[in-house]
Write a protein that holds these residues in place. Structure first.
Motif, PDB file in Angstrom:
ATOM      1  N   CYS A 106      40.844  27.646  38.077  1.00  0.00           N
ATOM      2  CA  CYS A 106      41.679  27.173  39.182  1.00  0.00           C
ATOM      3  C   CYS A 106      40.923  27.442  40.490  1.00  0.00           C
ATOM      4  O   CYS A 106      40.751  28.599  40.881  1.00  0.00           O
ATOM      5  N   HIS A 107      40.480  26.372  41.140  1.00  0.00           N
ATOM      6  CA  HIS A 107      39.739  26.503  42.400  1.00  0.00           C
ATOM      7  C   HIS A 107      40.732  26.503  43.555  1.00  0.00           C
ATOM      8  O   HIS A 107      41.420  25.501  43.801  1.00  0.00           O
ATOM      9  N   ARG A 108      40.811  27.627  44.271  1.00  0.00           N
ATOM     10  CA  ARG A 108      41.780  27.767  45.352  1.00  0.00           C
ATOM     11  C   ARG A 108      41.196  27.243  46.659  1.00  0.00           C
ATOM     12  O   ARG A 108      39.987  27.074  46.803  1.00  0.00           O
ATOM     13  N   VAL A 109      42.103  27.018  47.613  1.00  0.00           N
ATOM     14  CA  VAL A 109      41.672  26.471  48.898  1.00  0.00           C
ATOM     15  C   VAL A 109      40.873  27.484  49.708  1.00  0.00           C
ATOM     16  O   VAL A 109      40.165  27.113  50.650  1.00  0.00           O
ATOM     17  N   ASP A 110      40.979  28.777  49.382  1.00  0.00           N
ATOM     18  CA  ASP A 110      40.245  29.807  50.122  1.00  0.00           C
ATOM     19  C   ASP A 110      38.880  30.091  49.501  1.00  0.00           C
ATOM     20  O   ASP A 110      38.290  31.145  49.738  1.00  0.00           O
ATOM     21  N   ASN A 111      38.378  29.178  48.669  1.00  0.00           N
ATOM     22  CA  ASN A 111      37.044  29.282  48.070  1.00  0.00           C
ATOM     23  C   ASN A 111      36.969  30.322  46.967  1.00  0.00           C
ATOM     24  O   ASN A 111      35.867  30.696  46.553  1.00  0.00           O
ATOM     25  N   ARG A 112      38.078  30.768  46.470  1.00  0.00           N
ATOM     26  CA  ARG A 112      38.083  31.681  45.332  1.00  0.00           C
ATOM     27  C   ARG A 112      38.476  30.909  44.068  1.00  0.00           C
ATOM     28  O   ARG A 112      39.058  29.831  44.147  1.00  0.00           O
ATOM     29  N   ALA A 113      38.150  31.485  42.932  1.00  0.00           N
ATOM     30  CA  ALA A 113      38.466  30.846  41.656  1.00  0.00           C
ATOM     31  C   ALA A 113      39.235  31.817  40.781  1.00  0.00           C
ATOM     32  O   ALA A 113      38.879  32.999  40.668  1.00  0.00           O
ATOM     33  N   GLU A 114      40.311  31.313  40.186  1.00  0.00           N
ATOM     34  CA  GLU A 114      41.072  32.067  39.197  1.00  0.00           C
ATOM     35  C   GLU A 114      40.778  31.448  37.831  1.00  0.00           C
ATOM     36  O   GLU A 114      40.840  30.230  37.668  1.00  0.00           O
ATOM     37  N   ASP A 130      32.274  36.571  37.160  1.00  0.00           N
ATOM     38  CA  ASP A 130      33.644  36.835  37.604  1.00  0.00           C
ATOM     39  C   ASP A 130      34.451  37.179  36.358  1.00  0.00           C
ATOM     40  O   ASP A 130      34.811  36.301  35.575  1.00  0.00           O
ATOM     41  N   SER A 131      34.719  38.448  36.147  1.00  0.00           N
ATOM     42  CA  SER A 131      35.373  38.915  34.924  1.00  0.00           C
ATOM     43  C   SER A 131      36.869  39.115  35.093  1.00  0.00           C
ATOM     44  O   SER A 131      37.508  39.739  34.235  1.00  0.00           O
ATOM     45  N   THR A 132      37.449  38.612  36.167  1.00  0.00           N
ATOM     46  CA  THR A 132      38.877  38.803  36.421  1.00  0.00           C
ATOM     47  C   THR A 132      39.698  38.295  35.241  1.00  0.00           C
ATOM     48  O   THR A 132      39.609  37.133  34.858  1.00  0.00           O
ATOM     49  N   GLY A 133      40.495  39.173  34.653  1.00  0.00           N
ATOM     50  CA  GLY A 133      41.370  38.782  33.555  1.00  0.00           C
ATOM     51  C   GLY A 133      40.696  38.635  32.217  1.00  0.00           C
ATOM     52  O   GLY A 133      41.356  38.298  31.235  1.00  0.00           O
ATOM     53  N   ALA A 134      39.378  38.869  32.130  1.00  0.00           N
ATOM     54  CA  ALA A 134      38.670  38.691  30.860  1.00  0.00           C
ATOM     55  C   ALA A 134      38.359  40.013  30.172  1.00  0.00           C
ATOM     56  O   ALA A 134      38.028  40.025  28.986  1.00  0.00           O
TER      57      ALA A 134
END
Length: 507
Positions: A289-297, A112-116
């Motif tokens: 950051c583990h979100r309630v919709d099963n995604r991670a930031e 997961d390369s979001t923001g990296a």
């Protein structure tokens, strides 16, 4: 927007076997297969590029492979070692590329390369860097980045390019031409779909789901939704056993920036206590950051030197809060020191005569996390007479190497990335130019000094055995000073083209 990288290692098992064998490994051009027992049969579990080019494939009987390719090297497969090696590679990528990395067995890694990507010069540079580093280690790889794990997985395995970057917000058409197997379906489902006449993913996208689900079960629809981004597919990140990490779970999800900042400060304090107990300082922090919709930031912060200053680390992390999309809320915060190095406790001295040195590491960290580590660097000398090879980039806070540039010949303050051709008027073999035209402007030479002769580095390549450059320092009518050279000694054609180039500008 979420961005996911799928790293495909098409010959992982044989590449790992060759690396393990070291100098005893067979040459790359010799076909190599790895076999395992399936009941009473011996089947091919791994085949290198040479074996695949010879027509061998995974699942083929070993006896048939040996008949088809005389001189084939056959070794026993070790699936457990392959899986362990894939985990180690995932940890290596975790420390260098992005905070959320997981193995994707048997021959891949998902990131997961979001923001990296901005820390590596953009998505293209990030993928090229990963592929290049693996190639230097003898590992063949292809990589694709897309909005979903399913799409990236399909592009990496069923497109022939080494790197593929799908535009953010891409349409489903990007995976429509790919075969059904790209959806990660069981072989029985793919075979059943082909019996019905379906060949490509695009053939399924326009079909009603109910009849397909009734015949093939819910797996088909789930894989399609995951590839299109309609259904979340969480990545269970790998965590090294010695990772220094703290965690905060919430009874009620949080989402406000002020609340996130408050808990970041608490987690940083706890993490620094753990680091102090171990005698370490953080070189890289990952906030997930583990979100309630099963995604991670995820937020990544790099540091030039080991640090466990609570205020400093908190400030660097809080500067990234605006990049976090909490969605419907964050239920767990995880903070980890992905890279930690020994850090001794500093003793304070009150001596009035003690020399003090400014600490710019805080400024370097701030700049590097805003514009990327590659954009903040120092220049260091390299032992080479060729000007463009006599300098290299090193990290901004790297230790002094003790090397220095020779001072017997002046050098320009600005060296061009590549020498630029100029038109000149000069007498051969060793006279400076009377005038030269650079970037469309003609300049008359008022003063000149030279030549300084620089020879090629014959140990690098044969073409430099007789290569010569004659450098001149020239000053024009306006007082501007330039560094020009002639390729060749002015007499022999073998030494160079005798064309003139501008290589630098004096301040």
């Amino acid at each position: 927007m979420t961005r996911v990288v799928s790293l495909f290692l098409p010959t992982w098992s044989t590449d790992r076997a060759r690396r393990k064998a070291g100098d005893a490994a067979p040459p790359p051009e010799v076909p190599l297969v790895l076999i395992e027992r399936d009941g009473n049969r011996r089947v091919v579990l791994g085949a290198d590029a040479a074996a695949q080019a010879a027509g061998l494939c995974i699942g083929m009987p070993a006896t048939k492979a040996q008949v088809l390719v005389p001189g084939l090297i056959v070794e026993d497969a070790d699936p457990a070692a392959d899986a362990e090696g894939l985990d180690r590679l995932a940890v290596w990528i975790l420390e260098r590329i992005a905070p959320v990395v997981a193995p994707d067995p048997p021959d891949g890694i998902v990131i997961d390369s979001t923001g990296a990507d901005h820390l590596h010069g953009g998505e293209n540079a990030m993928l090229d860097g990963v592929i290049g580093r693996l190639a230097m280690s003898g590992i063949v790889a292809r990589a694709a980045i897309a909005d979903t794990w399913g799409a990236a997985h399909a592009l990496a395995r069923y497109r022939t390019r080494s790197t593929i970057v799908a535009a953010p917000g891409h349409e489903p058409s990007i995976i429509a031409p790919l075969p059904l197997e790209a959806l990660r379906l069981p072989s029985s489902v793919s075979a059943g779909l082909r019996t019905l006449g379906f060949e490509r993913i695009g053939d399924l996208l326009a079909q009603p789901r109910a009849p397909l689900a009734l015949r093939f079960g819910p797996e088909l629809g789930r894989r399609i939704d995951q590839a299109l981004g309609d259904l979340a597919e969480p990545i269970k990140a790998i965590r090294p056993p010695d990772l220094i990490e703290v965690r905060q779970a919430f009874a009620e999800p949080i989402g406000a920036a002020e609340t996130i900042a408050r808990y970041i400060a608490k987690l940083v304090g706890q993490l620094c206590e753990r680091l102090e107990e171990c005698g370490f300082g953080a070189r890289r922090l990952d906030l997930i950051c583990h979100r309630v919709d099963n995604r991670a930031e995820a937020v990544r912060v790099g540091l030039a030197t080991p640090v466990r200053d609570v205020k400093r680390l908190t400030r660097l992390l809080c500067e990234k809060i605006d990049t976090i999309e909490p969605g419907f809320g964050i239920e767990v915060l995880t903070l980890a020191a992905t890279i930690a190095e020994p850090l001794e406790r500093k003793e304070t001295h009150n001596s009035l005569v003690e020399a003090s040195f400014p600490d710019v590491s805080d400024l370097v960290d701030t700049l590097a996390n805003r514009v990327g580590e590659r954009a903040v660097y120092r220049l260091a000398p390299v032992a080479s007479d060729v000007p463009e090879r006599s300098v290299c980039r090193i990290p901004a806070m790297a230790a002094e190497t003790g090397a220095s540039w020779p001072g017997h010949w002046p050098r320009p303050s600005r060296l061009l990335p590549q020498p630029e051709p100029v038109e000149t008027m000069a007498l051969l073999p060793d006279q400076p130019p009377v005038s030269f035209t650079w970037r469309g402007i003609r300049r008359r030479v008022k003063r000149a000094d030279g030549p300084e002769r620089v020879f090629g580095e014959w140990w690098k390549r044969d073409a430099e055995l007789v290569a010569v450059r004659d450098y001149f320092r020239v000053e024009d009518d306006a007082g501007e000073r330039y560094w020009l050279y002639r390729a060749g000694d002015g007499e022999h054609a073998a030494t160079g083209s005798h064309r003139w180039f501008l290589h630098g500008v004096f301040g």
